[in-house]
Design a protein around this motif. Structure first.
Motif, PDB file in Angstrom:
ATOM      1  N   HIS A   1       0.108   1.472 -12.399  1.00 48.17           N
ATOM      2  CA  HIS A   1      -0.803   0.573 -11.685  1.00 48.17           C
ATOM      3  C   HIS A   1      -0.562  -0.877 -12.107  1.00 48.17           C
ATOM      4  O   HIS A   1      -0.518  -1.784 -11.268  1.00 48.17           O
ATOM      5  CB  HIS A   1      -2.255   0.992 -11.935  1.00 48.17           C
TER       6      HIS A   1
ATOM      7  N   ASP B   1      -5.867  -0.757  -4.567  1.00 47.18           N
ATOM      8  CA  ASP B   1      -6.996   0.154  -4.786  1.00 47.18           C
ATOM      9  C   ASP B   1      -6.694   1.575  -4.321  1.00 47.18           C
ATOM     10  O   ASP B   1      -7.413   2.504  -4.674  1.00 47.18           O
ATOM     11  CB  ASP B   1      -8.255  -0.362  -4.064  1.00 47.18           C
ATOM     12  N   ARG B   2      -5.655   1.734  -3.559  1.00 49.48           N
ATOM     13  CA  ARG B   2      -5.287   3.076  -3.113  1.00 49.48           C
ATOM     14  C   ARG B   2      -4.731   3.917  -4.265  1.00 49.48           C
ATOM     15  O   ARG B   2      -4.566   5.117  -4.154  1.00 49.48           O
ATOM     16  CB  ARG B   2      -4.234   3.004  -1.994  1.00 49.48           C
TER      17      ARG B   2
ATOM     18  N   VAL C   1      -5.458  -6.614  -3.154  1.00 45.42           N
ATOM     19  CA  VAL C   1      -6.325  -5.788  -4.000  1.00 45.42           C
ATOM     20  C   VAL C   1      -6.663  -4.482  -3.277  1.00 45.42           C
ATOM     21  O   VAL C   1      -6.643  -3.402  -3.876  1.00 45.42           O
ATOM     22  CB  VAL C   1      -7.605  -6.574  -4.391  1.00 45.42           C
ATOM     23  N   ALA C   2      -6.919  -4.576  -1.977  1.00 42.10           N
ATOM     24  CA  ALA C   2      -7.251  -3.368  -1.211  1.00 42.10           C
ATOM     25  C   ALA C   2      -6.080  -2.385  -1.226  1.00 42.10           C
ATOM     26  O   ALA C   2      -6.274  -1.171  -1.348  1.00 42.10           O
ATOM     27  CB  ALA C   2      -7.625  -3.747   0.223  1.00 42.10           C
TER      28      ALA C   2
ATOM     29  N   GLN D   1       0.829  -1.208   0.000  1.00 37.69           N
ATOM     30  CA  GLN D   1       0.000   0.000   0.000  1.00 37.69           C
ATOM     31  C   GLN D   1       0.867   1.263   0.000  1.00 37.69           C
ATOM     32  O   GLN D   1       0.600   2.211  -0.744  1.00 37.69           O
ATOM     33  CB  GLN D   1      -0.945   0.009   1.210  1.00 37.69           C
TER      34      GLN D   1
ATOM     35  N   THR E   1       2.383   1.699  -3.362  1.00 40.72           N
ATOM     36  CA  THR E   1       1.318   2.118  -4.286  1.00 40.72           C
ATOM     37  C   THR E   1       1.095   3.623  -4.171  1.00 40.72           C
ATOM     38  O   THR E   1       1.028   4.338  -5.182  1.00 40.72           O
ATOM     39  CB  THR E   1       0.007   1.356  -3.964  1.00 40.72           C
TER      40      THR E   1
ATOM     41  N   CYS F   1       0.579  -4.026  -9.808  1.00 37.78           N
ATOM     42  CA  CYS F   1      -0.083  -5.348  -9.778  1.00 37.78           C
ATOM     43  C   CYS F   1       0.970  -6.456  -9.871  1.00 37.78           C
ATOM     44  O   CYS F   1       0.850  -7.498  -9.205  1.00 37.78           O
ATOM     45  CB  CYS F   1      -1.090  -5.482 -10.918  1.00 37.78           C
TER      46      CYS F   1
END
Ligand code: AMP
Ligand code: MG
Length: 486
Positions: free
Chosen positions: A298, A323-324, A319-320, A227, A230, A302
């Motif tokens: 992005h 998603d940020r 995935v969460a 996260q 990301t 992944c």
């Protein structure tokens, strides 16, 4: 010993913390000698940051060390191993085929030589880098830093008449690069794809401990790391889009785990604003076109998530974390564009105005940097060529300016023309400016390169001695082709 000899203290290194990860991660080897090296460029700004002794940095000892002919005290050189996805395809083990990590500075920064000869990961290539691409990487690393965009740095370039074969015969150069870490997404992919889970865990722990300590206390540190990376990557790409920067080859092995701009190859700054512009001549499908960069970032995240999955274990959590990306990117870009328009906050009205401004520029392929800068100068009441002269449809420009004025009139306290002047550069490293410096450097005239570098160190000042550097690119610039070849 004379006093100056005492003062000319070399840069001391210590064995890199990275080396502590153990032998799975690298091969220890010395750089290959570079015959009869000469200075091509040096960064006074980074030399100051590293507190290099100026006499030493100008010395032949430094020249030899940064060419790979001698080792800096404390060096323990190594080539690290990584894999990656290139142009969306798993490529297996890739590198590092031509960069050596020499060691860490006392402040914990890694020092690398790029182009210092063959490594066990050089595959079919020669381990060298050419003068042209080395100058581009050197100039842009320091230019990006001056623009406050996260990047690896470049301390110097040394050159040699050693011939290096690319499409044509060129000559060799070595760039000394500096960063807190050169670890890439591809490092994680390497160990994950090989099923070396212990190594993957050790790498993840290392990165968290050193660079993302807040993740340590999370229930799933690897998910927290994903996260955090990301979010950093999303903010980085927002900065690229706002300034009109194209990386050109966003393979996962060129993605920094620290969210730094890394491995400059066929990069370009936008001239006339074309959102679909492809700067890499080898990228026939436009995978890395300007407007694709957020989606590709992005996609690369992944790939990182996939690599970290054995540690995260729970797909939903990965995935969460991913998603940020969308929110972080959208918010960061909106803030950046608002700032460029002089507003402290990205209200819906400001964002709509920014979107329409970009559409106006795209519609006429108006020069991106010049248009923003003229807008800033005009808003700040500075003299200069009018913004509207950049447009064929001047009425459309006037209509947009009127809306800008109205928004200012309603929120005078929220607007700062000074902020515009400090966020819209007068000068960026356009490809033709790099090309001119390279052309002179090939003739061993390194003055123009140093002058250009000095101007790029202060991107928010008009380059007084060379006003043309802040102007629209000449027609011949459109014909410069930049490929992956380096
Ligand atoms: P790049 O396109 O520069 O990101 O390179 C992709 C991979 O190929 C990296 O691992 C590089 O180290 C390697 N590579 C690129 N050029 C050379 C070269 N001339 N010699 C050895 N390895 C190279
Ligand atoms: Mg690379």
């Amino acid at each position: 010993m004379t006093e100056s000899a005492v003062a000319a203290k070399p840069l001391h290194l210590v064995r890199s913390a990275f080396a502590g990860l153990g032998p799975h991660f690298f091969s220890a080897l010395a750089p290959a000698p570079l015959p009869a090296p000469y200075w091509v460029g040096r960064s006074p700004a980074l030399a100051r940051d590293l507190e290099l002794e100026p006499d030493w940095f100008a010395s032949d000892d430094a020249l030899q060390a940064f060419s790979g002919n001698t080792l800096l005290p404390g060096s323990a050189p190594l080539a690290s191993v990584y894999s990656g996805h290139q142009f969306g395809v798993w490529a297996g083990q890739l590198g590092d085929g031509r960069a050596l990590l020499l060691g860490d500075t006392a402040g914990g920064l890694e020092v690398q030589l790029k182009g210092s000869g063959l490594t066990p990961y050089s595959r079919m290539a020669d381990g060298r880098a050419v003068l042209r691409s080395s100058i581009r990487e050197f100039l842009v690393s320091e230019a990006m830093h001056a623009l406050d965009i996260p990047t690896t740095r470049a301390l110097c370039v040394t050159g040699s008449d050693l011939p290096v074969r690319r499409e044509t015969l060129e000559t060799a150069a070595v760039v000394t690069r500096v960063a807190p870490s050169f670890i890439r997404f591809g490092h994680f992919e390497h160990f994950s794809y090989r099923g070396q889970q212990d190594a993957l865990q050790a790498l993840t722990d290392f990165v968290i401990r050193r660079f993302y300590p807040d993740c340590q206390s999370a229930p799933k540190p690897a998910a927290a790391l994903l996260q955090a990376v990301t979010e950093r990557t999303a903010r980085l790409v927002a900065q690229w889009q706002a300034v009109g920067f194209m990386h050109g080859v966003m393979n996962t092995d060129n993605m920094s785990i620290l969210g730094l701009t890394l491995d400059y190859g066929p990069f370009q700054f936008m001239d006339g604003f074309d959102p679909g512009h492809i700067c890499n001549h080898s990228d026939s499908g436009g995978r890395y076109a300007f407007d694709q960069q957020p989606a590709i970032a992005h996609w690369n995240l992944c790939a990182l998530a996939q690599a970290l999955l054995p540690l995260i274990e729970d797909r939903e959590q990965a995935v969460a974390a991913l998603d940020r990306f969308a929110d972080t990117y959208t918010q960061a870009l909106a803030e950046r564009l608002a700032t460029k328009l002089g507003f402290a906050r990205a209200t819906p009205e400001v964002s709509a105005l920014a979107d329409d401004w970009l559409a106006l520029l795209a519609g006429e392929r108006t020069d991106y940097t010049v248009a923003w800068r003229r807008l800033a100068r005009q808003a700040a009441g500075r003299s200069g060529e009018p913004l509207r002269d950049l447009f064929i449809d001047r009425a459309a420009c006037d209509a947009w300016l009127l809306r800008f004025q109205e928004l200012l009139a309603h929120n005078p306290q929220a607007h700062s023309p000074d902020l515009m002047l400090k966020t819209n550069p007068a000068i960026v490293l356009r490809k033709h400016l790099a090309e001119q410096a390279i052309e002179q450097a090939r003739r061993k005239n390194f003055g123009p390169l140093a002058e250009l570098q000095a101007a790029l160190e202060h991107p928010y000042d008009e380059p007084a001695a060379h006003p043309e550097w802040a102007g629209i690119a000449p027609d011949w610039a459109a014909h410069i082709q930049i490929s992956c070849s380096s």
